[in-house]
Scaffold this motif. Structure first.
Motif: not given
Length: 257
Positions: A182-207
């Protein structure tokens, strides 16, 4: 703006989300109005920055993603189905991390309607507002710099704040999903998404299917980091093969009614 015009312009934006360009004559025929009406609509939408006028029609700016205010107007039924399917996956959660974006806001509304007594942490003001209808849900807003076009926060404060959190699930949107992730048009939002992934047991992408094989500025994860992709249609062969090879669960939200 009258409701009839609002609905018509929403349909124009929806159509532009599915095709790279639109023709005035085709829009007039499909929407059962005059070409003069369509031209006025396109002029107004261009003035609002939502599309670019061309001779005889309109296009979306190359390589750009519309702001969240526009995205909220398109693919409503598809996003609602995706949100319902994603919410069913997290029924056992006590804590959630939610990203930003139009589809994630739909998820937040479904969570507010169907789940109780959970904590949700988010960097999206729209997500927080959608959850407010359920007083049993505790909402924590991540601090950071405010991005007006996306109604969310980003930056170093947000990343540092996330390091002290833990959640059962994270649910993230995407500007595009391709065979690399998955990718994001905004690098700033992508950085937050990546940080969130590291803090959760399970991950879901909705698209939704309009995101298939779309490539934007920053890939925020590889498919090895994603547990489930929830979408509204089967993906093309190259994407489906990549999901399968990385053991990503594919959940296609069925159309009902």
């Amino acid at each position: 703006m009258r409701q009839e015009k609002r609905d018509r312009q929403a349909k124009i934006l929806d159509a532009l989300g599915q095709a790279p360009s639109l023709r005035v004559a085709e829009l007039a025929s499909s929407l059962h109005v005059s070409t003069e009406t369509i031209r006025r609509d396109l002029d107004e939408l261009t003035e609002a920055g939502l599309l670019n006028r061309t001779y005889g029609g309109a296009v979306r700016p190359q390589g750009s993603e519309p702001g969240i205010a526009e995205r909220k107007l398109i693919n409503l039924q598809e996003r609602r189905r995706i949100a319902q399917a994603a919410t069913r996956l997290v029924g056992d959660a006590r804590s959630l991390l939610l990203g930003s974006g139009a589809t994630v806001e739909h998820v937040a509304r479904e969570i507010a309607a169907r789940l109780d007594n959970i904590m949700v942490t988010t960097h999206s003001c729209g997500v927080a507002a959608a959850l407010a209808s359920n007083s049993s849900i505790e909402v924590m807003l991540i601090p950071g710099l405010y991005h007006a076009a996306e109604a969310c926060v980003f930056g170093g404060h947000a990343i540092v704040f996330l390091q002290n959190l833990y959640a059962d699930y994270v649910i993230l949107g995407a500007s595009g999903v391709d065979q690399d992730g998955p990718n994001n048009a905004l690098a700033e939002t992508a950085a937050v998404n990546a940080a969130m992934l590291g803090r959760s047991a399970k991950s879901i992408v909705v698209a939704d299917q309009g995101k298939f094989n779309q490539q934007f500025a920053t890939r925020y994860a590889s498919w090895t980091q994603i547990g489930t992709l929830v979408t509204d249609a089967p993906p093309p062969e190259n994407l489906a093969s990549s999901l399968n090879s990385h053991n990503v669960r594919l959940l296609v939200a069925a159309e009902t009614g």
